[in-house]
Design an enzyme around this catalytic site. Sequence first.
Site, PDB file in Angstrom:
ATOM      1  N   GLN A 124       3.146  10.261   1.030  1.00  0.00           N
ATOM      2  CA  GLN A 124       4.449   9.613   1.228  1.00  0.00           C
ATOM      3  C   GLN A 124       5.480  10.037   0.193  1.00  0.00           C
ATOM      4  O   GLN A 124       6.667   9.745   0.333  1.00  0.00           O
ATOM      5  CB  GLN A 124       4.306   8.079   1.204  1.00  0.00           C
ATOM      6  CG  GLN A 124       3.513   7.539   2.391  1.00  0.00           C
ATOM      7  CD  GLN A 124       3.397   6.036   2.356  1.00  0.00           C
ATOM      8  OE1 GLN A 124       2.459   5.503   1.756  1.00  0.00           O
ATOM      9  NE2 GLN A 124       4.331   5.339   2.967  1.00  0.00           N
ATOM     10  N   HIS A 179      -2.569   7.877   6.296  1.00  0.00           N
ATOM     11  CA  HIS A 179      -1.549   8.737   5.676  1.00  0.00           C
ATOM     12  C   HIS A 179      -2.167  10.033   5.136  1.00  0.00           C
ATOM     13  O   HIS A 179      -1.545  11.091   5.194  1.00  0.00           O
ATOM     14  CB  HIS A 179      -0.855   8.023   4.512  1.00  0.00           C
ATOM     15  CG  HIS A 179       0.254   7.105   4.935  1.00  0.00           C
ATOM     16  ND1 HIS A 179       1.372   7.555   5.598  1.00  0.00           N
ATOM     17  CD2 HIS A 179       0.431   5.772   4.767  1.00  0.00           C
ATOM     18  CE1 HIS A 179       2.187   6.520   5.820  1.00  0.00           C
ATOM     19  NE2 HIS A 179       1.638   5.427   5.330  1.00  0.00           N
ATOM     20  N   GLY A 188       0.844  -1.185   0.000  1.00  0.00           N
ATOM     21  CA  GLY A 188       0.000   0.000   0.000  1.00  0.00           C
ATOM     22  C   GLY A 188       0.879   1.234   0.000  1.00  0.00           C
ATOM     23  O   GLY A 188       2.019   1.188   0.488  1.00  0.00           O
ATOM     24  N   CYS A 237       5.731   0.006   6.971  1.00  0.00           N
ATOM     25  CA  CYS A 237       5.408   1.192   6.175  1.00  0.00           C
ATOM     26  C   CYS A 237       6.669   1.619   5.435  1.00  0.00           C
ATOM     27  O   CYS A 237       7.756   1.652   6.025  1.00  0.00           O
ATOM     28  CB  CYS A 237       4.928   2.301   7.106  1.00  0.00           C
ATOM     29  SG  CYS A 237       4.507   3.819   6.244  1.00  0.00           S
ATOM     30  N   LEU A 238       6.521   1.968   4.162  1.00  0.00           N
ATOM     31  CA  LEU A 238       7.684   2.401   3.387  1.00  0.00           C
ATOM     32  C   LEU A 238       8.278   3.688   3.955  1.00  0.00           C
ATOM     33  O   LEU A 238       9.445   3.981   3.713  1.00  0.00           O
ATOM     34  CB  LEU A 238       7.299   2.596   1.906  1.00  0.00           C
ATOM     35  CG  LEU A 238       6.854   1.326   1.169  1.00  0.00           C
ATOM     36  CD1 LEU A 238       6.476   1.650  -0.266  1.00  0.00           C
ATOM     37  CD2 LEU A 238       7.930   0.248   1.205  1.00  0.00           C
ATOM     38  N   HIS A 288      -4.717   1.825   7.023  1.00  0.00           N
ATOM     39  CA  HIS A 288      -3.344   2.354   7.169  1.00  0.00           C
ATOM     40  C   HIS A 288      -3.101   3.470   6.146  1.00  0.00           C
ATOM     41  O   HIS A 288      -2.573   4.532   6.476  1.00  0.00           O
ATOM     42  CB  HIS A 288      -2.357   1.187   6.985  1.00  0.00           C
ATOM     43  CG  HIS A 288      -0.911   1.573   6.945  1.00  0.00           C
ATOM     44  ND1 HIS A 288       0.013   1.073   7.837  1.00  0.00           N
ATOM     45  CD2 HIS A 288      -0.205   2.390   6.118  1.00  0.00           C
ATOM     46  CE1 HIS A 288       1.206   1.586   7.568  1.00  0.00           C
ATOM     47  NE2 HIS A 288       1.105   2.377   6.522  1.00  0.00           N
ATOM     48  N   GLU A 289      -3.515   3.232   4.889  1.00  0.00           N
ATOM     49  CA  GLU A 289      -3.259   4.223   3.825  1.00  0.00           C
ATOM     50  C   GLU A 289      -4.120   5.474   4.009  1.00  0.00           C
ATOM     51  O   GLU A 289      -3.655   6.588   3.756  1.00  0.00           O
ATOM     52  CB  GLU A 289      -3.489   3.603   2.446  1.00  0.00           C
ATOM     53  CG  GLU A 289      -2.587   2.427   2.098  1.00  0.00           C
ATOM     54  CD  GLU A 289      -1.120   2.661   2.399  1.00  0.00           C
ATOM     55  OE1 GLU A 289      -0.635   3.799   2.255  1.00  0.00           O
ATOM     56  OE2 GLU A 289      -0.445   1.690   2.810  1.00  0.00           O
TER      57      GLU A 289
HETATM   58 ZN   LIG Z   1       2.421   3.543   5.416  1.00  0.00          ZN
END
Ligand SMILES: [Zn+2]
Length: 170
Positions: free
Chosen positions: A51, A141, A46, A95-96, A137-138
């Site tokens: 991000q 963000h 995701g 998470c990236l 989660h996304e």
């Molecule tokens: Zn994330």
Amino acid sequence: MALLNVLTAPDPRLQAKALPVEKVDSSIRKLLDDLLETMYDKNGVGFASPQVGIQKRVLVVDLGERDGIQYKPLLMANPEIQWASPITQVTKEGCLSVPNYYVDIVRSLEIKVTYIDENNQHQVLNPKGLLADCIQHEIDHLNGILFIDHLSHLKRKLILSKLIREKQKR
Ligand SMILES: [Zn+2]
């Protein structure tokens, strides 16, 4: 398509609230494609527009093949959680933007989410389990929230101080 530069915490751009898009036109479709390509490149499941420092309410999710189920990539603009189950699940999340940390996070097991797809069509989805976790989660963000913000103050501080040290090494 193009690979985008992924921001890592701590970064004030990851704490900003993203703005809705008016419609999914060719420029938003390109952003969705670039997000997807960058996510695949980093082996993520995701990825959300903030991000990469673009404050638009746009995200992508692709769980690939899991437990015998082949998921399709989901491209979402202006996603809104309309309902979230009181029943929760615990998922080990990463998470990236918080590289190399994997932590148990509690979220709703099932949600109802509305969004605009890559063809500018309004959609409704009722994901459960891992897909529901990933979408929550996304969407976080888009509201400037990282998964570590769901942890206790102490645990979050510990992870953030390690991330700061790693950034200073670079
Ligand atoms: Zn994330």
